[in-house]
Write an enzyme that holds these catalytic residues in place. Structure first.
Site, PDB file in Angstrom:
ATOM      1  N   HIS A 197     -20.833  -4.653 -32.581  1.00 22.45           N
ATOM      2  CA  HIS A 197     -20.544  -6.083 -32.765  1.00 22.45           C
ATOM      3  C   HIS A 197     -19.732  -6.639 -31.606  1.00 22.45           C
ATOM      4  O   HIS A 197     -19.164  -7.723 -31.703  1.00 22.45           O
ATOM      5  CB  HIS A 197     -19.799  -6.322 -34.084  1.00 22.45           C
ATOM      6  CG  HIS A 197     -20.467  -5.688 -35.263  1.00 22.45           C
ATOM      7  ND1 HIS A 197     -20.141  -4.425 -35.723  1.00 22.45           N
ATOM      8  CD2 HIS A 197     -21.486  -6.132 -36.047  1.00 22.45           C
ATOM      9  CE1 HIS A 197     -20.906  -4.112 -36.747  1.00 22.45           C
ATOM     10  NE2 HIS A 197     -21.741  -5.130 -36.965  1.00 22.45           N
TER      11      HIS A 197
HETATM   12  S1  FES Z   1     -17.521  -3.872 -33.262  1.00 21.51           S
HETATM   13 FE1  FES Z   1     -18.271  -3.627 -35.243  1.00 21.51          FE
HETATM   14  S2  FES Z   1     -18.210  -1.512 -35.452  1.00 21.51           S
HETATM   15 FE2  FES Z   1     -17.409  -1.775 -33.522  1.00 21.51          FE
END
Ligand code: FES
Length: 232
Positions: A197
């Protein structure tokens, strides 16, 4: 009128004789019942001995009260000791079976040879099923980590608080967002980048950008010697 009287008398005589014979039969059966009742004998008759208390005197101890007590106490104490020993053994066996086996205990700690990690390089090892990042940091990287304004960080922590020796950064390779494994030497801050993410960690493993709320976690570790690192 005379023939009717004779017939009536004959009938009366007949009835009287029948009545007498049935009365005699009842009297006979009653006398038989009385005679039978008189000859009845109870199966319990003469069995009063069964209600007598048996004589136990031949089993009674000939010893004194003190001797008898001593034997009783000895028996109770011995049985108690045997029971306690059995219970202790059972509990011990149970705990031994429940405790971790040798191979599991061996996995609890991991020893790393630091000579095998050149300066400026990362190594990932597995410890208790999780990846652990070990970074042999350069002097420039240590300077860069110390220059950061801690108050501007999402999870404020100095670099000093995160390392035991400045050149060795040891941390769990698990993103604090949802648990992905970040990629080393990547991201906007020269540290680690989580592609799941888009979380960016700096060269001290502190979160700088993206959804992760916390810095990468530091596990328990120690340096038993200059060239050895033990994690766990
Ligand atoms: S940014 Fe979501 S798991 Fe690492």
């Amino acid at each position: 009128m005379a023939p009717l009287t004779v017939a009536t008398r004959a009938l009366a005589r007949e009835a009287a004789s029948r009545s007498l014979s049935s009365t005699a039969a009842r009297a006979f059966s009653a006398s038989t019942a009385v005679r039978d009742a008189g000859s009845y004998s109870s199966p319990f008759k003469g069995e009063q001995k069964s209600t007598q208390i048996p004589d136990w005197t031949k089993y009674a101890s000939k010893g004194s009260w003190n001797t008898n007590s001593l034997v009783s106490y000895f028996m109770v104490g011995t049985m108690g000791a045997i029971t306690a020993a059995g219970a202790k053994s059972t509990v011990q066996e149970f705990l031994k079976n429940m405790s971790a086996s040798a191979d599991v205990l061996a996995m609890a700690k991991v020893e790393v040879d630091l000579n095998a990690i050149p300066e400026g390089k990362n190594v990932i090892i597995k410890w208790r099923g999780k990846p652990v990042f070990i970074r042999h940091r350069t002097a420039e990287e240590i300077d860069e980590a110390n220059k950061v304004n801690v108050q501007s960080l999402r999870d404020p922590q100095t670099d000093e608080d995160r390392v035991q020796k400045p050149e060795w950064l040891v941390m769990l390779g698990v993103c604090t967002h949802l648990g992905c494994v970040p990629i080393g030497e990547a991201g906007d801050f020269g540290g680690w980048f989580c592609p799941c993410h888009g979380s960016h960690y700096d060269i001290s493993g502190r979160i700088r950008k993206g959804p992760a709320p916390l810095n990468l976690e530091i596990p328990a570790y120690e340096f038993p010697g200059d060239e050895k690192l033990v994690i766990g």
